[in-house]
Structures are given as structure tokens and as C-alpha cells.
Design a protein around this motif. Structure first.
Motif, mmCIF file in Angstrom:
data_model
loop_
_atom_site.group_PDB
_atom_site.id
_atom_site.type_symbol
_atom_site.label_atom_id
_atom_site.label_comp_id
_atom_site.label_asym_id
_atom_site.label_seq_id
_atom_site.Cartn_x
_atom_site.Cartn_y
_atom_site.Cartn_z
ATOM 1 N N ALA A 21 0.797 -1.225 0.000
ATOM 2 C CA ALA A 21 0.000 0.000 0.000
ATOM 3 C C ALA A 21 0.833 1.279 0.000
ATOM 4 C CB ALA A 21 -0.929 0.001 1.219
ATOM 5 N N CYS A 22 2.141 1.166 -0.061
ATOM 6 C CA CYS A 22 2.995 2.356 -0.005
ATOM 7 C C CYS A 22 2.882 3.163 -1.297
ATOM 8 C CB CYS A 22 4.442 1.956 0.246
ATOM 9 S SG CYS A 22 5.510 3.403 0.448
ATOM 10 N N PRO A 23 2.666 4.485 -1.191
ATOM 11 C CA PRO A 23 2.545 5.307 -2.405
ATOM 12 C C PRO A 23 3.831 5.391 -3.218
ATOM 13 C CG PRO A 23 2.570 6.697 -0.445
ATOM 14 C CD PRO A 23 2.501 5.268 0.031
ATOM 15 N N SER A 24 4.956 5.053 -2.614
ATOM 16 C CA SER A 24 6.215 5.100 -3.372
ATOM 17 C C SER A 24 6.243 4.054 -4.473
ATOM 18 C CB SER A 24 7.410 4.909 -2.433
ATOM 19 O OG SER A 24 7.397 3.630 -1.835
ATOM 20 N N GLY A 26 3.877 3.283 -6.632
ATOM 21 C CA GLY A 26 3.326 3.859 -7.863
ATOM 22 C C GLY A 26 4.329 4.755 -8.568
ATOM 23 N N THR A 27 5.031 5.564 -7.787
ATOM 24 C CA THR A 27 6.043 6.431 -8.377
ATOM 25 C C THR A 27 7.168 5.604 -8.980
ATOM 26 O OG1 THR A 27 5.503 8.217 -6.847
ATOM 27 C CG2 THR A 27 7.662 8.323 -7.918
ATOM 28 N N LEU A 28 7.577 4.547 -8.281
ATOM 29 C CA LEU A 28 8.612 3.668 -8.821
ATOM 30 C C LEU A 28 8.162 3.068 -10.149
ATOM 31 C CD1 LEU A 28 11.418 2.414 -8.362
ATOM 32 C CD2 LEU A 28 10.250 0.485 -7.284
ATOM 33 N N GLU A 29 6.906 2.688 -10.242
ATOM 34 C CA GLU A 29 6.372 2.156 -11.502
ATOM 35 C C GLU A 29 6.429 3.205 -12.605
ATOM 36 O OE1 GLU A 29 2.464 0.523 -10.834
ATOM 37 O OE2 GLU A 29 3.211 -0.812 -9.267
ATOM 38 N N HIS A 30 6.086 4.451 -12.288
ATOM 39 C CA HIS A 30 6.126 5.522 -13.294
ATOM 40 C C HIS A 30 7.550 5.763 -13.781
ATOM 41 C CE1 HIS A 30 2.316 7.294 -11.227
ATOM 42 N NE2 HIS A 30 2.023 6.291 -12.025
ATOM 43 N N VAL A 31 8.501 5.698 -12.865
ATOM 44 C CA VAL A 31 9.896 5.995 -13.175
ATOM 45 C C VAL A 31 10.579 4.844 -13.907
ATOM 46 C CG1 VAL A 31 12.151 6.346 -12.078
ATOM 47 C CG2 VAL A 31 10.170 7.655 -11.306
ATOM 48 N N THR A 32 10.268 3.614 -13.514
ATOM 49 C CA THR A 32 10.991 2.477 -14.072
ATOM 50 C C THR A 32 10.255 1.783 -15.210
ATOM 51 O OG1 THR A 32 10.085 0.962 -12.417
ATOM 52 C CG2 THR A 32 12.213 2.025 -11.913
ATOM 53 N N GLY A 33 9.034 2.188 -15.479
ATOM 54 C CA GLY A 33 8.329 1.626 -16.632
ATOM 55 C C GLY A 33 9.045 2.034 -17.904
ATOM 56 N N ARG A 34 8.830 1.288 -18.947
ATOM 57 C CA ARG A 34 9.540 1.536 -20.208
ATOM 58 C C ARG A 34 9.443 2.992 -20.647
ATOM 59 N NH1 ARG A 34 7.653 -1.388 -25.632
ATOM 60 N NH2 ARG A 34 6.836 -2.691 -24.005
ATOM 61 N N TRP A 35 8.242 3.522 -20.718
ATOM 62 C CA TRP A 35 8.072 4.871 -21.261
ATOM 63 C C TRP A 35 8.475 5.935 -20.256
ATOM 64 C CZ3 TRP A 35 8.451 3.623 -25.825
ATOM 65 C CH2 TRP A 35 7.729 2.588 -26.406
#
Length: 132
Positions: A21-24, A26-35
């Protein structure tokens, strides 16, 4: 002592990306996702307009780039500057927080690119042993 425990003891951050449940996370997903990663690295080179960014991040669709930029802007990593001109001009650039993230990502990208011969050799060896 395991790595997670060492990390926790050395750095007492109020967030834990390993917690569901940590909001970090989601940010990690945004940063490390391909795009997201490619967009941040492209903007690390300097401010770009939408179509310039789309050309730089080869293969991203207009829709995906737009969604990626919105997510990164919401996370405080990208700044969108709309100029009141005709036609409208919109520039994207990294925020100070975004620069910090992009600096780390470009280091990772440089490392991966510099070791691709090793990766390709490993893939070939793997495929040969598995009959692929």
C-alpha cells in the motif's frame, strides 16, 4: 542481516516500496516503466516539445506519451509549460526532483548499454542450453 533490514536500518525513510500500500510503489512504476524511464532520460538532455519528445522516445504512441507525461508531472518530476501562442507551444522539462531521478536512470542506462555484449552473450548461451 538481509538487504531489506540493512536498508531499513541505514536509511529510516517513512516509506517502504516493498509494502503493497505504499505510495512510493506507484512512483517507482512511473519511473521504471519503459516509457517513464525513457521519457525522463530524454528530458535529462534538455527541454523538449511534445513531438520532439515523441521522436526521441522511438516507438511510444501519442497516447502513451501523454499518459506518461501526466503521471510524471503529477509525481512532480516533469514540468509542463504552455506558451500562449498561436499555435500553442508546450514544453516539457525536468523539475529538480526529476533531475535527481533522471541522473540515476541515465547512469543505469549507460551501464546497461556498456554491458550489452555480455547480455547478448548470456542470452545466446541460455537459448542454446534450452534448445530455443
Amino acid at each position: 542481516m538481509d538487504t531489506t533490514q540493512e536498508r531499513t536500518e541505514e536509511q529510516s525513510f517513512p516509506y517502504d516500496v516493498f509494502a503493497k500500500a505504499c505510495p512510493s510503489r506507484g512512483t517507482l512504476e512511473h519511473v521504471t516503466g519503459r516509457w517513464g524511464g525513457l521519457t525522463l532520460c530524454a528530458l535529462h538532455e534538455g527541454s523538449l516539445r511534445f513531438n520532439e519528445l515523441r521522436r526521441r522516445v522511438d516507438g511510444v504512441s501519442e497516447k502513451m506519451l501523454s499518459q506518461t507525461l501526466h503521471a510524471l508531472e503529477r509525481d512532480g518530476l516533469v514540468h509542463r509549460e504552455a506558451q500562449p501562442t498561436n499555435p500553442p507551444r508546450v514544453d516539457y522539462e525536468l523539475t529538480p526532483l526529476g533531475h535527481g531521478v533522471a541522473e540515476r536512470l541515465t547512469g543505469l542506462v549507460d551501464f546497461v548499454e556498456s554491458r550489452m555484449d555480455d547480455v547478448l552473450t548470456a542470452r545466446t548461451r541460455y537459448d542454446e542450453t534450452r534448445g530455443a
